[in-house]
Design a protein around this motif. Structure first.
Motif, PDB file in Angstrom:
ATOM      1  N   PRO A 101       0.790  -1.234   0.000  1.00 39.62           N
ATOM      2  CA  PRO A 101       0.000   0.000   0.000  1.00 39.62           C
ATOM      3  C   PRO A 101       0.826   1.289   0.000  1.00 39.62           C
ATOM      4  CG  PRO A 101      -0.249  -1.183   2.097  1.00 39.62           C
ATOM      5  CD  PRO A 101       0.557  -2.057   1.178  1.00 39.62           C
ATOM      6  N   LEU A 102       2.043   1.239   0.515  1.00 44.97           N
ATOM      7  CA  LEU A 102       2.880   2.437   0.561  1.00 44.97           C
ATOM      8  C   LEU A 102       3.877   2.491  -0.598  1.00 44.97           C
ATOM      9  CD1 LEU A 102       3.855   5.007   1.990  1.00 44.97           C
ATOM     10  CD2 LEU A 102       5.298   3.563   3.428  1.00 44.97           C
ATOM     11  N   TYR A 103       4.584   1.383  -0.834  1.00 50.69           N
ATOM     12  CA  TYR A 103       5.671   1.377  -1.810  1.00 50.69           C
ATOM     13  C   TYR A 103       5.247   0.932  -3.207  1.00 50.69           C
ATOM     14  CZ  TYR A 103       8.572   1.844   2.323  1.00 50.69           C
ATOM     15  OH  TYR A 103       9.128   2.285   3.486  1.00 50.69           O
ATOM     16  N   LEU A 136       3.605  -8.864   4.133  1.00 48.53           N
ATOM     17  CA  LEU A 136       3.197  -7.460   4.066  1.00 48.53           C
ATOM     18  C   LEU A 136       1.785  -7.297   3.518  1.00 48.53           C
ATOM     19  CD1 LEU A 136       6.476  -5.981   2.522  1.00 48.53           C
ATOM     20  CD2 LEU A 136       5.743  -5.827   4.919  1.00 48.53           C
ATOM     21  N   THR A 137       1.258  -8.361   2.892  1.00 45.90           N
ATOM     22  CA  THR A 137      -0.021  -8.255   2.190  1.00 45.90           C
ATOM     23  C   THR A 137      -0.977  -9.385   2.585  1.00 45.90           C
ATOM     24  OG1 THR A 137       0.958  -9.428   0.307  1.00 45.90           O
ATOM     25  CG2 THR A 137       0.950  -7.011   0.215  1.00 45.90           C
ATOM     26  N   SER A 138      -0.942  -9.766   3.852  1.00 50.14           N
ATOM     27  CA  SER A 138      -1.830 -10.817   4.380  1.00 50.14           C
ATOM     28  C   SER A 138      -1.726 -12.120   3.588  1.00 50.14           C
ATOM     29  CB  SER A 138      -3.281 -10.332   4.406  1.00 50.14           C
ATOM     30  OG  SER A 138      -3.404  -9.176   5.196  1.00 50.14           O
ATOM     31  N   GLY A 139      -0.551 -12.415   3.108  1.00 47.16           N
ATOM     32  CA  GLY A 139      -0.307 -13.669   2.408  1.00 47.16           C
ATOM     33  C   GLY A 139      -0.572 -13.638   0.916  1.00 47.16           C
TER      34      GLY A 139
END
Length: 168
Positions: A101-103, A136-139
C-alpha cells in the motif's frame, strides 16, 4: 586486474559455469570482497547481461519457457509446500511480487527450480530470521511461473488449487 578485466572475467565465469556460482565463491577466487562481486554483477546486469540470482548463486538465464503470473495466498509455513508443488511439476518460480500500500509493487527474484533450491531458500530465511514479502499483504502474492506447455501449467494450477494456495 582492473575493474573492466574483473567484470569480463566474472561474465565469462558465470557464462561457462555448469551450475550457479555464488558471489562468495567468485570473491574468493578473485581475492576481492563478496560485495565487490555483487556490485560488479549489478553493473553487468545494467549493461544488459541476463544474469539471474538463484538461491545457489548467479547464472545466466538460459530458460526457454513460457511464463504466467499466478496469484497465491498462504501462510508463511506453507511456502516450501507451495514452491514444492510448482517445482515437482517441472515449473520454475521466477519471482514473488506484492502490491504494497505504501511502496507499490515490490518484487523479489527467486529462481527456484529444484527441491534443493527450496531447502536453501527456507534455510536462509530461517538463518537470517527473514520475512516473506507476502507477510506485508496478508499472504497475497503473485509468482511469475515458467512452464513448458499448457498441460504442465494446468497441472501446476490444479495442484495449487487443491492445496488452497491459488487465489481466484
Amino acid at each position: 586486474m582492473n575493474k573492466t578485466d574483473r567484470r569480463t572475467f566474472i561474465q565469462g565465469l558465470i557464462s561457462n559455469a555448469s551450475e550457479p556460482i555464488s558471489a562468495t565463491q567468485i570473491a574468493r577466487r578473485m581475492g576481492v570482497s563478496r560485495q565487490t562481486i555483487v556490485g560488479d554483477v549489478a553493473l553487468l546486469r545494467a549493461r544488459g547481461e541476463d544474469i539471474i540470482a538463484t538461491p545457489a548463486g548467479y547464472q545466466y538465464n538460459h530458460v526457454d519457457a513460457n511464463e504466467v503470473l499466478l496469484v497465491c495466498r498462504h501462510l508463511p509455513a506453507d511456502t516450501a509446500d507451495e514452491m514444492g508443488r510448482i517445482v515437482a511439476l517441472g515449473g520454475i518460480v521466477r519471482d514473488v511480487i506484492v502490491d504494497h500500500p505504501l511502496y507499490g509493487v515490490l518484487r523479489g527474484e527467486l529462481n527456484i527450480s529444484t527441491p534443493g533450491d527450496i531447502k536453501l531458500f527456507v534455510a536462509k530465511m530461517a538463518a537470517q530470521k527473514g520475512h516473506l514479502l507476502s507477510e506485508l499483504t496478508s499472504g497475497i502474492h503473485t509468482h511469475t511461473i515458467l512452464y513448458q506447455d499448457e498441460e504442465q501449467l494446468e497441472a501446476i494450477r490444479a495442484s495449487l488449487r487443491e492445496a488452497g494456495y491459488l487465489y481466484e
